[in-house]
Enzyme design. Structure first.
Site, mmCIF file in Angstrom:
data_model
loop_
_atom_site.group_PDB
_atom_site.id
_atom_site.type_symbol
_atom_site.label_atom_id
_atom_site.label_comp_id
_atom_site.label_asym_id
_atom_site.label_seq_id
_atom_site.Cartn_x
_atom_site.Cartn_y
_atom_site.Cartn_z
ATOM 1 N N ASN A 30 0.817 -1.224 0.000
ATOM 2 C CA ASN A 30 0.000 0.000 0.000
ATOM 3 C C ASN A 30 0.848 1.270 0.000
ATOM 4 O O ASN A 30 0.486 2.260 -0.641
ATOM 5 C CB ASN A 30 -1.026 -0.015 1.147
ATOM 6 C CG ASN A 30 -0.389 -0.093 2.502
ATOM 7 O OD1 ASN A 30 0.738 -0.569 2.653
ATOM 8 N ND2 ASN A 30 -1.096 0.374 3.505
ATOM 9 N N CYS A 66 -3.046 1.627 6.894
ATOM 10 C CA CYS A 66 -3.298 1.011 8.200
ATOM 11 C C CYS A 66 -3.913 2.002 9.166
ATOM 12 O O CYS A 66 -4.623 1.611 10.087
ATOM 13 C CB CYS A 66 -2.003 0.437 8.747
ATOM 14 S SG CYS A 66 -0.669 1.642 8.813
ATOM 15 N N GLU A 85 8.201 1.287 15.142
ATOM 16 C CA GLU A 85 9.021 1.725 14.009
ATOM 17 C C GLU A 85 9.186 3.238 14.063
ATOM 18 O O GLU A 85 8.373 3.936 14.651
ATOM 19 C CB GLU A 85 8.318 1.378 12.693
ATOM 20 C CG GLU A 85 8.659 0.010 12.163
ATOM 21 C CD GLU A 85 8.260 -0.132 10.699
ATOM 22 O OE1 GLU A 85 9.036 -0.715 9.956
ATOM 23 O OE2 GLU A 85 7.181 0.330 10.308
ATOM 24 N N GLU A 130 4.300 -5.050 12.287
ATOM 25 C CA GLU A 130 3.299 -3.965 12.182
ATOM 26 C C GLU A 130 2.146 -4.500 11.342
ATOM 27 O O GLU A 130 2.354 -4.897 10.194
ATOM 28 C CB GLU A 130 3.903 -2.730 11.493
ATOM 29 C CG GLU A 130 5.199 -2.232 12.104
ATOM 30 C CD GLU A 130 5.029 -1.616 13.473
ATOM 31 O OE1 GLU A 130 3.882 -1.379 13.888
ATOM 32 O OE2 GLU A 130 6.057 -1.412 14.144
HETATM 33 P P1 NAD Z 1 0.292 -9.274 3.514
HETATM 34 O O1 NAD Z 1 0.385 -9.747 4.913
HETATM 35 O O2 NAD Z 1 -0.492 -10.061 2.557
HETATM 36 O O3 NAD Z 1 1.742 -9.156 2.875
HETATM 37 C C1 NAD Z 1 2.755 -8.339 3.442
HETATM 38 C C2 NAD Z 1 4.106 -8.862 2.987
HETATM 39 O O4 NAD Z 1 4.286 -10.157 3.571
HETATM 40 C C3 NAD Z 1 4.214 -9.068 1.479
HETATM 41 O O5 NAD Z 1 5.525 -8.794 1.069
HETATM 42 C C4 NAD Z 1 3.892 -10.548 1.316
HETATM 43 O O6 NAD Z 1 4.421 -11.113 0.132
HETATM 44 C C5 NAD Z 1 4.551 -11.114 2.558
HETATM 45 N N1 NAD Z 1 4.017 -12.394 3.006
HETATM 46 C C6 NAD Z 1 2.787 -12.932 2.772
HETATM 47 N N2 NAD Z 1 2.694 -14.156 3.333
HETATM 48 C C7 NAD Z 1 3.874 -14.391 3.953
HETATM 49 C C8 NAD Z 1 4.390 -15.465 4.720
HETATM 50 N N3 NAD Z 1 3.675 -16.567 4.955
HETATM 51 N N4 NAD Z 1 5.636 -15.352 5.225
HETATM 52 C C9 NAD Z 1 6.374 -14.254 5.016
HETATM 53 N N5 NAD Z 1 5.948 -13.211 4.273
HETATM 54 C C10 NAD Z 1 4.711 -13.277 3.754
HETATM 55 O O7 NAD Z 1 -0.207 -7.758 3.597
HETATM 56 P P2 NAD Z 1 -0.542 -6.798 2.373
HETATM 57 O O8 NAD Z 1 -1.870 -7.194 1.838
HETATM 58 O O9 NAD Z 1 0.627 -6.721 1.468
HETATM 59 O O10 NAD Z 1 -0.637 -5.381 3.113
HETATM 60 C C11 NAD Z 1 -1.808 -4.866 3.661
HETATM 61 C C12 NAD Z 1 -1.765 -4.998 5.164
HETATM 62 O O11 NAD Z 1 -0.641 -4.300 5.684
HETATM 63 C C13 NAD Z 1 -2.969 -4.379 5.850
HETATM 64 O O12 NAD Z 1 -3.446 -5.258 6.828
HETATM 65 C C14 NAD Z 1 -2.410 -3.124 6.497
HETATM 66 O O13 NAD Z 1 -3.108 -2.677 7.632
HETATM 67 C C15 NAD Z 1 -1.036 -3.555 6.830
HETATM 68 N N6 NAD Z 1 -0.158 -2.409 7.029
HETATM 69 C C16 NAD Z 1 0.203 -2.094 8.306
HETATM 70 C C17 NAD Z 1 0.997 -0.991 8.547
HETATM 71 C C18 NAD Z 1 1.419 -0.637 9.944
HETATM 72 O O14 NAD Z 1 2.325 0.169 10.108
HETATM 73 N N7 NAD Z 1 0.784 -1.199 10.958
HETATM 74 C C19 NAD Z 1 1.450 -0.211 7.468
HETATM 75 C C20 NAD Z 1 1.065 -0.558 6.174
HETATM 76 C C21 NAD Z 1 0.269 -1.672 5.966
#
Ligand code: NAD
Length: 487
Positions: free
Chosen positions: A157, A289, A468, A255
Site C-alpha cells: 500500500n 493502516c 518503528e 506492524e
Molecule cells: P500481507 O500480509 O499479505 O503481505 C505483506 C508482505 O508479507 C508481502 O511482502 C507478502 O508477500 C509477505 N508475506 C505474505 N505471506 C507471507 C508469509 N507466509 N511469510 C512471510 N511473508 C509473507 O499484507 P498486504 O496485503 O501486502 O498489506 C496490507 C496490510 O498491511 C494491511 O493489513 C495493512 O493494515 C497492513 N499495514 C500495516 C501498517 C502498519 O504500520 N501497521 C502499514 C502498512 C500496511
C-alpha cells in the site's frame, strides 16, 4: 537493474551487488489497478534458493559494513536519499502505477519517507554510542551494535515508504539487509536499490528478493541467519511470523492491520471533524493502516454529522490516480476488490448504506478495481464489517450514548493501531486518550495523524515488538552492549 519493454518494467533481484533474475527464471506480472489491460511490471518469482543466496550475500557483507564508521555509513545513505529526492517524480509515477493511489498521495508518501529517514540519519550517532559517568565511580560506554543481517518484509500500500523506512534505520545501525517487497509493487523498491548502489553502498549490504509471501517471504522468516525481522502487512501473516519466530534468537517487529475509530463528541468542531473523517477514510482508497474505518458519533450530533459527512463523501472524485482532479484511486488488486465488496453483500450486510455500497463503474474506469466511497449507518457492532479490517473506502457509522459508550465501542475490536477524538472539552479528550486501546491517539486530529520525530506502532492485533520510526526504529536493529571502565 532491469529492462523496460513497451512500457513494462522488468525488475530483477539485487543480490551481492548484482541484478539478476530468479534462479528458476520465473516471473510475476503486475497489472495497473487503474487499468487491468496494462501490465506495469514483471518481477522475479523467487524461491528458497534465491533467498538463500541473498542471505549469504548479506552475511558476507555484514562484518565490513558493521566496521564502517557511522559517519561514512550516514554519508552513503544520505547520498542515496538525495538521489531518491532527485528521482521523486519518477518514483511517484511508478508508485501510482503499481499501487493505484493518486499522484498527490504518492508524492506525499515519498516526501514524508525521505524526511523521516533523513531525520533518522541525524539522530543515529547519538543513539548508537554514548558515554556516562556513574555514581558508582565507573564510566560506561553505551554501545549499540548491529544485529547482523536484517530481514525486511513489506506490503504494497505504501511500497516506497515501507521499504525505505525499514532499510535506512537498519543500514545506519550497521546491519546488512535482505528486503522482500510486496510482489505487487516491485518498481519503487528497485529504484531504491539502484539509488543505494549509485551512492556507493558496498555490494551485499542491501539485497532485494522479489516473490510471493509463500515462496520468498516464508523462507526468509524461517532462515536462522537474520538477527532481526521487521514485517509490515496483514494481521493474519504478521501473527504467524510472530508465532513462528517465538523462542528463536531473533528480534521481531511486526506492524499489522487496524480498525481505527474516530470519535466525535457532541461539542466537537464539526467542520474540522468532517475534514478529518473524509481525509482519513478515503486516502489511498482506505488502504492504509491508519485509515478511519469506524466513526463513532455522540447521539446529539449524530444526524447532523451523518448528513454532512455523507454529502462530503458524495463529492469524492474516483478515478485513475494519474488523472487530474482524482481524489481517490482504485483498490490495489482483484483480491482486494473482491474482499472489500464481500463486506457489502446484501445477504450479510447489516445497517443502512447511505452512500456508495458497491463497485464504481463508468466508461473511464471500466478496466480498474474501483469501489465507491461507502458509508454504512449503524451496522451490527459484532458484524464482520465493524470487527474486521476492510482495507477499502468503507466506513461504519456508529452512534454512542456518551463518552463511556464511545470508549466501549472504540475498544470493541481486536485491533489497536490508532484512534482519534474530536471535542472542545480537554478533560473528556484526555479521558478518551487514556482509556482507548491504541498505539497512538489524535485529539482534534485525524486517526492518520503522526510525525516522523515520534515512533509509531500498534497494540493488540495491530503490532508486536518495538515501534518503528524515529529513535525506536533504529534501536530495534541493535543490541545494547554497555562497556564498563573504572574511572
Ligand atoms: P500481507 O500480509 O499479505 O503481505 C505483506 C508482505 O508479507 C508481502 O511482502 C507478502 O508477500 C509477505 N508475506 C505474505 N505471506 C507471507 C508469509 N507466509 N511469510 C512471510 N511473508 C509473507 O499484507 P498486504 O496485503 O501486502 O498489506 C496490507 C496490510 O498491511 C494491511 O493489513 C495493512 O493494515 C497492513 N499495514 C500495516 C501498517 C502498519 O504500520 N501497521 C502499514 C502498512 C500496511
Amino acid at each position: 537493474m532491469g529492462t523496460t519493454t513497451e512500457g513494462i518494467r522488468h525488475v530483477r533481484n539485487l543480490i551481492g551487488g548484482t541484478w539478476r533474475p530468479a534462479v528458476s527464471g520465473l516471473t510475476i506480472s503486475r497489472e495497473n489497478p487503474a487499468d487491468t489491460d496494462q501490465t506495469v511490471a514483471t518481477c522475479p518469482a523467487s524461491a528458497a534458493e534465491d533467498v538463500a543466496e541473498a542471505i549469504a550475500a548479506a552475511k558476507a557483507a555484514a562484518p565490513g559494513w558493521a566496521a564502517t564508521d557511522v559517519r561514512e555509513r550516514i554519508g552513503i545513505i544520505g547520498r542515496a536519499l538525495d538521489i531518491l529526492g532527485e528521482r521523486a517524480a519518477e518514483l511517484a509515477t511508478a508508485d501510482v502505477l503499481e499501487s493505484g493511489k493518486t499522484l498527490a498521495e504518492c508524492e506525499g508518501e515519498i516526501a514524508r519517507a525521505l524526511a523521516a529517514t533523513g531525520y533518522q540519519l541525524e539522530i543515529a550517532p547519538g543513539l548508537l554510542y554514548g558515554e556516562r559517568s556513574l555514581p558508582s565511580g565507573l564510566d560506561v560506554e553505551m554501545t549499540r551494535s548491529p544485529v547482523g543481517v536484517a530481514a525486511l518484509i513489506t506490503p504494497w500500500n505504501y511500497p516506497f515508504s515501507a521499504v525505505i523506512r525499514k532499510s535506512v534505520p537498519a543500514l545506519v545501525a550497521g546491519n546488512t539487509v535482505v528486503v522482500k517487497p510486496s510482489e505487487l509493487t516491485p518498481v519503487t523498491a528497485e529504484i531504491t536499490g539502484a539509488a543505494l548502489t549509485e551512492a556507493g553502498l558496498p555490494p551485499g549490504v542491501f539485497n532485494l528478493v522479489y516473490g510471493t509471501g509463500q515462496d520468498a517471504g516464508a523462507p526468509l522468516v524461517d532462515d536462522p541467519v537474520p538477527g532481526a525481522i521487521s514485517f509490515t502487512g496483514s494481521t493474519r501473516v504478521g501473527l504467524a511470523v510472530a508465532r513462528d519466530t517465538g523462542g528463536r534468537d531473533v528480534k521481531v517487529q511486526v506492524e499489522m492491520g487496524g480498525k481505527n475509530p474516530l470519535v466525535i463528541l457532541a461539542d466537537a468542531d464539526l467542520d474540522r471533524a468532517i475534514d478529518a473523517a473524509v481525509s482519513a477514510s478515503y486516502t489511498a482508497a482506505g488502504q492504509w493502516c491508519i485509515a478511519t474505518s469506524r466513526i463513532i458519533v455522540e447521539e446529539p450530533v449524530f444526524e447532523e454529522f451523518r448528513d454532512r459527512f455523507v454529502a462530503r463523501t458524495r463529492q469524492v472524485r474516483v478515478g485513475d490516480g494519474l488523472s487530474e482532479g482524482t481524489d481517490m484511486g482504485p483498490v490495489s488488486s482483484k483480491v482486494q476488490y473482491d474482499k472489500v465488496l464481500s463486506y457489502l453483500r446484501p445477504d450479510t450486510l447489516t445497517g443502512t448504506v447511505l452512500v456508495g455500497g458497491g463497485a464504481h463503474t463508468g466508461e473511464d474506469v471500466a478496466n480498474g478495481y474501483y469501489i465507491q466511497p461507502t458509508v454504512v449507518e449503524r451496522p451490527d457492532p459484532a458484524s464482520a464489517l465493524v470487527q474486521e479490517e476492510v482495507f477499502g473506502p468503507v466506513v461504519s457509522l456508529l452512534c454512542a450514548t456518551g463518552l463511556d459508550d464511545a470508549i466501549r465501542l472504540a475498544n470493541d475490536t481486536s485491533y489497536g493501531l490508532c484512534a482519534a477524538v474530536f471535542t472542545r472539552d480537554t478533560d473528556r479528550a484526555r479521558r478518551f486518550a487514556a482509556a482507548v486501546d491504541a498505539g497512538r491517539v489524535g485529539i482534534n486530529m485525524p486517526t492518520s495523524v503522526g510525525d516522523h520525530h515520534v515512533p509509531g506502532g500498534g497494540r493488540k492485533n495491530s503490532g508486536r515488538g518495538e515501534y518503528e520510526g524515529a529513535e525506536d526504529g533504529i534501536v530495534f536493529f541493535t543490541h545494547l552492549k554497555p562497556v564498563f571502565i573504572p574511572r
